[in-house]
Write an enzyme that holds these catalytic residues in place. Structure first.
Site, PDB file in Angstrom:
ATOM      1  N   ALA B   9       0.818  -1.216   0.000  1.00  0.00           N
ATOM      2  CA  ALA B   9       0.000   0.000   0.000  1.00  0.00           C
ATOM      3  C   ALA B   9       0.848   1.260   0.000  1.00  0.00           C
ATOM      4  CB  ALA B   9      -0.909   0.011   1.224  1.00  0.00           C
ATOM      5  N   CYS B  10       0.388   2.256  -0.755  1.00  0.00           N
ATOM      6  CA  CYS B  10       1.005   3.580  -0.650  1.00  0.00           C
ATOM      7  C   CYS B  10      -0.100   4.617  -0.784  1.00  0.00           C
ATOM      8  CB  CYS B  10       2.129   3.791  -1.655  1.00  0.00           C
ATOM      9  SG  CYS B  10       1.625   4.057  -3.349  1.00  0.00           S
ATOM     10  N   GLY B  11       0.247   5.870  -0.749  1.00  0.00           N
ATOM     11  CA  GLY B  11      -0.752   6.937  -0.724  1.00  0.00           C
ATOM     12  C   GLY B  11      -1.689   6.919  -1.918  1.00  0.00           C
ATOM     13  N   GLY B  13      -1.260   4.450  -4.533  1.00  0.00           N
ATOM     14  CA  GLY B  13      -1.249   3.145  -5.199  1.00  0.00           C
ATOM     15  C   GLY B  13      -0.622   3.186  -6.578  1.00  0.00           C
ATOM     16  N   VAL B  42      -3.691   3.258   0.452  1.00  0.00           N
ATOM     17  CA  VAL B  42      -3.916   3.057   1.876  1.00  0.00           C
ATOM     18  C   VAL B  42      -5.406   3.130   2.200  1.00  0.00           C
ATOM     19  CG1 VAL B  42      -3.602   4.134   4.129  1.00  0.00           C
ATOM     20  CG2 VAL B  42      -1.647   3.738   2.674  1.00  0.00           C
TER      21      VAL B  42
END
Lengths: 158, 94
Positions: B9-11, B13, B42
């Protein structure tokens, strides 16, 4: 194998004199908008995202930030680049209570992340090379910085 | 060994999770770990964590999950990358 260049001199800004991160985000995003890379709402999207999920990277040698927003704001892929006259503080990705002095920015306009994974990987390998980062911030021509980055990003796999 | 489900996950995606997913895939191949890797924002984690064994992220996860979370920022800065790779491999071999 794609050969579109992502960094063009028209979206490179050198030695920008600003004192606050939102200023440089606004300048770069507006450049991406005026050059047709992203739609107008990209600017607000990047500002919002930076608040919620900061993108400052405590890299060796030169602090880097990679502000960006969702693919839906992107019309054509590109990477806007800025070097700063004096560093500005960005919050650190994953550790927002920490700050990093950023002197080099890459604002990403990504359309197809899966297709651009190799380019993203190469971009990130640049962040890990201290000497290279120092060299990049010393370049004083937009075209030269764009050409240097493109050749690094387009380099064939070893 | 059962197939391991890993959520990256990241801010947004898009950027860092793409690179992290690629690195995690490589370490799984190298270590012979059969893994299913999914990538998300996220804000979408809730929908992806069901049945997952591990979350790997470059950003802040506001919420607590009952599976391990590994911070993968070192994959981006290059500082401390080896330790994180080791941690991921160890976690998946449990």
């Amino acid at each position: 194998m794609q050969h579109t260049t992502l960094v063009n001199a028209d979206i490179v800004m050198l030695n920008v004199d600003i004192s606050e991160k939102d200023e440089i985000i606004t300048l770069l995003a507006n450049r991406l908008i005026s050059e047709g890379y992203t739609i107008e709402s990209y600017l607000q999207a990047v500002l919002n995202r930076e608040k919620e999920f900061p993108t400052g990277l405590p890299t060796n040698g030169v602090g880097v930030a990679i502000p960006h927003a969702d693919t839906k704001y992107v019309l054509k892929p590109g990477i806007a680049v800025a070097t700063l006259k004096s560093p500005v503080k960005f919050n650190v990705m994953g550790n927002p209570e920490e700050e990093v002095d950023v002197k080099l920015l890459f604002m990403l306009a990504i359309k197809e992340p899966k297709e651009q994974v190799n380019i993203l990987k190469k971009l990130i390998s640049i962040f890990q090379a201290k000497e290279l980062l120092c060299k990049l911030i010393s370049i004083d021509s937009e075209k030269e910085l764009a050409d240097t980055l493109n050749s690094l990003l387009m380099k064939d796999e070893d | 060994m059962n197939k391991k489900k890993i959520v990256i996950a990241c801010g947004t995606g898009i950027a860092t999770s793409t690179v992290v997913a690629d690195k995690v895939e490589n370490i799984c191949k190298k270590e012979g770990i059969d893994a299913l890797i999914t990538q998300c924002k996220v804000s979408e984690l809730e929908a992806y964590v069901h049945g997952a064994d591990l979350i790997v992220t470059t950003t802040v996860i506001g919420k607590k999950y009952d599976i391990p979370v590994i911070n993968a920022l070192p994959f981006i800065t290059g500082i401390g990358e080896e330790e994180v790779l080791k941690k991921i491999a160890e976690e998946l071999k449990k």
